[in-house]
Design an enzyme around this catalytic site. Structure first.
Site, PDB file in Angstrom:
ATOM      1  N   GLU A 188     -11.394  32.550  15.057  1.00 36.57           N
ATOM      2  CA  GLU A 188     -11.204  31.348  15.863  1.00 36.57           C
ATOM      3  C   GLU A 188     -12.006  31.484  17.159  1.00 36.57           C
ATOM      4  OE1 GLU A 188      -6.947  31.603  16.209  1.00 36.57           O
ATOM      5  OE2 GLU A 188      -6.776  31.639  14.030  1.00 36.57           O
ATOM      6  N   GLU A 198      -4.818  32.667  10.429  1.00 35.99           N
ATOM      7  CA  GLU A 198      -4.944  34.130  10.495  1.00 35.99           C
ATOM      8  C   GLU A 198      -4.838  34.788   9.124  1.00 35.99           C
ATOM      9  OE1 GLU A 198      -3.219  32.275  12.577  1.00 35.99           O
ATOM     10  OE2 GLU A 198      -4.209  32.666  14.494  1.00 35.99           O
ATOM     11  N   GLN A 248      -7.242  36.300  17.232  1.00 38.05           N
ATOM     12  CA  GLN A 248      -7.508  35.990  18.637  1.00 38.05           C
ATOM     13  C   GLN A 248      -6.642  36.801  19.606  1.00 38.05           C
ATOM     14  OE1 GLN A 248      -7.258  31.717  20.130  1.00 38.05           O
ATOM     15  NE2 GLN A 248      -9.456  32.073  19.894  1.00 38.05           N
ATOM     16  N   ASP A 301      -0.547  39.248  19.030  1.00 43.24           N
ATOM     17  CA  ASP A 301       0.735  38.697  18.558  1.00 43.24           C
ATOM     18  C   ASP A 301       0.574  37.816  17.318  1.00 43.24           C
ATOM     19  OD1 ASP A 301       2.985  38.993  21.049  1.00 43.24           O
ATOM     20  OD2 ASP A 301       0.887  39.330  21.491  1.00 43.24           O
ATOM     21  N   TYR A 302      -0.593  37.240  17.128  1.00 46.14           N
ATOM     22  CA  TYR A 302      -0.800  36.355  15.979  1.00 46.14           C
ATOM     23  C   TYR A 302      -1.211  37.107  14.722  1.00 46.14           C
ATOM     24  CZ  TYR A 302      -0.247  33.338  19.878  1.00 46.14           C
ATOM     25  OH  TYR A 302       0.281  32.758  20.988  1.00 46.14           O
ATOM     26  N   HIS A 355       2.876  36.444  23.826  1.00 41.30           N
ATOM     27  CA  HIS A 355       1.688  37.153  24.282  1.00 41.30           C
ATOM     28  C   HIS A 355       2.125  38.523  24.777  1.00 41.30           C
ATOM     29  CE1 HIS A 355       0.513  32.911  24.386  1.00 41.30           C
ATOM     30  NE2 HIS A 355      -0.697  33.345  24.139  1.00 41.30           N
TER      31      HIS A 355
END
Ligand SMILES: Cc1ncc(C[n+]2csc(CCOP(=O)(O)OP(=O)(O)O)c2C)c(N)n1
Ligand SMILES: [Mg+2]
Length: 804
Positions: free
Chosen positions: A496, A527, A549, A552-553, A594
């Site tokens: 991304e 993701e 990115q 956490d994702y 985050h």
């Protein structure tokens, strides 16, 4: 003109020669009898579980006819007929997997590590080097979670696109012929409900990649019928909006019945051609399939299917219909077909017995050896009676497995603990030898065993001179990526915001414009399939960097990393590799989503991957260099707060390597060792400075990589010197700090050198609250480090260090 010639003349080109049609019938019959006999083996207790491809044979034969050398399959547990038709699975291998035979020649897909129905071809030579994939029928190694074959399918197809559009990649002749390879996927109707199915379909439509996805629709997902699974009860109807039009690219969607031989041939032929020549993704919805034996050996479908449905399945069985087709077209007589079937059945029986004999023979040999050795050791033992009894019981075991043998030997060794005779020593030596063999059978290849293992990559120090530029951290990475894009045609990056703006922190800034949009690419927000896209491309010899990115994702992609990538070398016993590098940024983020440092989560789910936690961008670049020279998959967590900090740009940016598994001592000290990594390095270094000012000398160690972890025992040596240790990080209590503690205290045996309790200094158990105050009160600060160290020193020497 003979009858057969007449028929051949009147048939369209996608219908093969009559003799080939009969060959198709023969393969279908072999596959069917393998399913029927496989189920019986489970019920006889010779295998633990069975899931079979009956009712799905004909479509797979048609798919095999359209599949070409260099193509890839990514499918699921029903695909035995396809694998047999391609010549990539023989009946003996089929049963070897059912029995869990650990011999890799006999069971090349997983060396007995996976349940039956997990198919794979071997892309690697024994030394871990790549074979010429363009000259093979390739199957990615299957995994069990429904629809998990989809994300990597996208990547397998994406690679063809890259090979076709990137000039430099055309040199990689071992992996592609101008991107002509089609990625063929299969999935059950019910599994199309999974998010990763939809995510993959959408991405393939956007990317326009040569992916043909076939849905084997038997209207059920175990006991649950189609109306509970799919909108409108039909995946092709539900996906109708994806159909391409004159104006807008999309999917070609084809519907076909699973029992209609000619229609299936046509569908797969057309789909293959379209995907191969134009890179248009195709969806083939194969309806009216059946499950003659139900879902698996774990239950009976009579429990949930109506009598009408069961009768319908009998009438519309694809092999029955195929037989009718052959007879109607007078391609063979009923007697001839009966004969083919009888021969197929006899063949399956013979191969099944051969597989069983090899599998059980190997274990029986071990059993006999163990019995003889126990009896011999028993002779002079005071425990002779019990030992003889143990050996006799072992001898009598029906269908013994290796566990029976080894557990008896271990019991015997316990009984022999007071004895010392040559028989006991021989038994012990035999047991140790078996341990080695069993390690190889059941536990090898978690990490690469090739010469490209990360542990074997030579260290090349970074070089600086007085003119070396001092730049922002992100510019170090940018220089590195630029160098790699220039020099390594296998290398590309995507994620991304990675393309046009060069990622959110600009490490790729300007590199898309310079190297092309298929080397540095933007993706949609997805993701899970970003990871799959990377896995698939890496399976085809490329070296992707897939960007997540923010750390956490990663959770969205974690399942693919854990189930697929991390287990790949292990579950194929070194037959496949996908050296994908996942790039992400974390630590010192501020906010609940985050948090930036769930390292314990990564450590417990990603064994099989390398986990790099560089403290700055120079270390990160050196780690990327090491990884690109190695053949292991990895995740690199860059420090989010480091992109704008000044660093010196190494002169040998494209060559220097950071050794993985080797901690670095950032500051020497005598009183206490602090072990940390990532952004915490700076905090701990600042704290160490403050502590020094009050008379406490702390040794600070950056682990650099969590997996592998300190392979040279550098931390242990430090603790032997300082006799005190703290493991500090930003993860939750019991997360990566506990991992490090276990690795050092247990793994490096330093307990006896400790003069104080070993301690951890993690973040709070909750995710960090937002903003800088949230960070300060959620994660370890300089003061936290200082106070923690001080309190330990106070315990030792309260006079010099009075309570605060
Ligand atoms: C993620 C996940 N959830 C559940 C399962 C258990 N499971 C195995 S097969 C299956 C049904 C799949 O049905 P379908 O996709 O229609 O394939 P079929 O077996 O009918 O060919 C389920 C629920 C699984 N393997 N993975
Ligand atoms: Mg189904």
């Amino acid at each position: 003109m003979s009858e057969l010639q007449k028929i051949k003349k009147s048939k369209p080109s996608f219908v093969p020669e009559p003799s080939a049609i009969l060959e198709d019938f023969r393969i279908a019959m072999i596959s069917r009898h393998a399913s029927l006999m496989g189920r019986k083996e489970v019920f006889m207790g010779k295998a633990k579980f069975g899931i079979f491809g009956d009712g799905k044979e004909l479509a797979q034969i048609a798919m095999a006819r359209a599949f070409q050398l260099g193509d890839f399959r990514s499918g699921y547990y029903r695909d035995q007929t396809f694998m047999m038709a391609m010549g990539e699975l023989n009946v003996k291998q089929y049963f070897a997997q059912l029995y869990a035979y650990t011999n890799v020649e006999e069971e090349p897909a997983s060396a007995g590590r996976l349940m039956n129905g997990h198919f794979a071809t071997r892309s690697l030579n024994e030394d871990g080097s790549w074979k010429d994939l363009t000259k093979m029928n390739n199957s990615a190694a299957d995994i069990s979670p429904t629809a998990a074959q989809m994300p990597k399918l996208l990547g397998l197809a994406y690679a063809s696109k890259l090979f076709r559009v990137n000039k430099g990649m055309k040199k990689l002749k071992q992996f592609s012929v101008n991107g002509n390879e089609v990625a063929w996927g299969t999935i059950g109707n019910a599994s199309t409900s999974e998010g990763m199915f939809f995510e993959s379909i959408n991405a393939a439509g956007v990317l326009q990649v040569p992916m043909v996805i076939s849905i084997w629709d038997d209207e059920y997902g175990i006991s649950v019928p189609k109306e509970f699974h799919t909108t409108k009860g039909s995946i092709s109807e539900a996906l109708a909006g994806f159909q391409r039009t004159e104006e807008k690219p999309g999917f070609e969607i084809i519907k076909v019945k699973g029992w209609n031989y000619e229609a299936l041939l046509q569908a797969f032929q057309e789909a293959g051609e379209l995907a191969r020549t134009e890179h248009v993704p195709v969806l083939i919805h194969v309806e009216e399939m059946t499950q003659p034996q139900g879902h698996s050996t774990s239950g009976s479908h009579e429990r949930y299917k109506s009598k009408e449905r069961l009768d319908w399945e009998k009438d519309w069985d694809c092999i029955k219909k195929f037989r009718e087709y052959i007879l109607e077209n007078e391609l063979a007589t009923a007697d001839a077909l009966d004969k083919i079937e009888a021969e197929a059945k006899a063949h399956v029986k013979k191969e099944k017995e051969a597989a069983w004999s090899d599998f059980s023979g190997e274990i029986k040999k071990e059993l006999n050896e163990a019995v003889a050795l126990i009896k011999s050791a028993a002779k002079d033992s005071t425990r002779k009676v019990v030992l003889d009894q143990l050996a006799d019981e072992l001898k009598k075991t029906i269908n013994p497995i290796r566990k029976d043998v080894v557990s008896t030997v271990r019991k015997a060794l316990l009984l022999l603990r007071f004895d010392s005779n040559s028989g006991k020593n021989e038994l012990k030596a035999w047991y140790e030898k078996q341990n080695e063999l069993n390690h190889d059978r059941y536990s090898s290849h978690l990490y690469s065993q090739s010469e490209w293992s990360v542990l074997k990559i030579d260290e090349v120090p970074a070089e600086f001179n007085e003119k070396s530029a001092v730049v922002d951290g992100r510019e170090v990475l940018q220089a590195f990526f630029d160098n790699k894009l220039e020099n390594d045609p296998r290398f590309f990056a995507f994620g991304e915001d990675v393309g046009k703006i060069g990622d959110v922190n600009q490490a790729f800034a300007g590199l898309q414009a310079k190297h092309g949009e298929w080397r540095v690419s933007d993706t949609s927000i997805r993701e899970c399939t970003i990871i799959g896209q990377g896995i698939g491309a890496a399976l085809r010899g490329l070296r992707p960097i897939a960007e997540i990115q923010y750390l956490d994702y990663l959770l969205y992609g974690l399942q693919m990393l854990s189930d697929d990538l991390a287990s790949l070398q292990y579950r194929t016993k070194g037959g496949q590799k996908a050296p994908l590098i996942v790039r992400t940024r974390g630590h010192r983020l501020e906010g609940v989503w985050h948090a930036g440092s769930p390292m314990g989560m990564i450590l417990s789910t990603l064994r099989g991957m390398v986990v790099c936690v560089p403290r700055d961008m120079t270390q990160a670049a050196g780690m990327y260099n090491t990884l690109l020279k190695s053949d292991e998959p990895a995740i690199v967590v860059e420090c989010l707060n480091g992109y704008r900090l000044k660093e010196r740009l190494p002169e040998n940016i494209g060559e220097f390597t950071v050794p993985l598994g080797k901690p670095e001592i950032l500051r020497e000290g005598t009183d206490l060792t602090i072990v940390t990594y990532g952004s915490m390095c700076r905090i701990v270094m600042d704290a160490a400075q403050e502590l020094s000012e009050i008379g406490i000398e702390v040794e600070v160690i950056d682990v650099q990589t969590l997996l592998p972890f300190d392979v040279h025992g550098i931390i242990g040596e430090s603790v032997k010197k300082t006799n005190r240790v703290i493991f500090a990080d930003e993860d939750v209590p019991g997360g990566a700090s506990a991992f490090m503690l276990q690795q050092v205290i247990e793994g490096q045996k330093v307990f006896r050198y400790l003069d104080s309790d070993p301690q951890t200094l993690p973040a709070k158990a909750h995710r960090p609250a937002y903003s800088s105050d949230g960070d300060y009160f959620s994660k370890p600060s300089i003061e936290d480090v200082v106070e923690k160290v001080y309190s330990m020193m106070h315990e030792v020497n309260p006079k010099t260090f009075p309570a605060l």
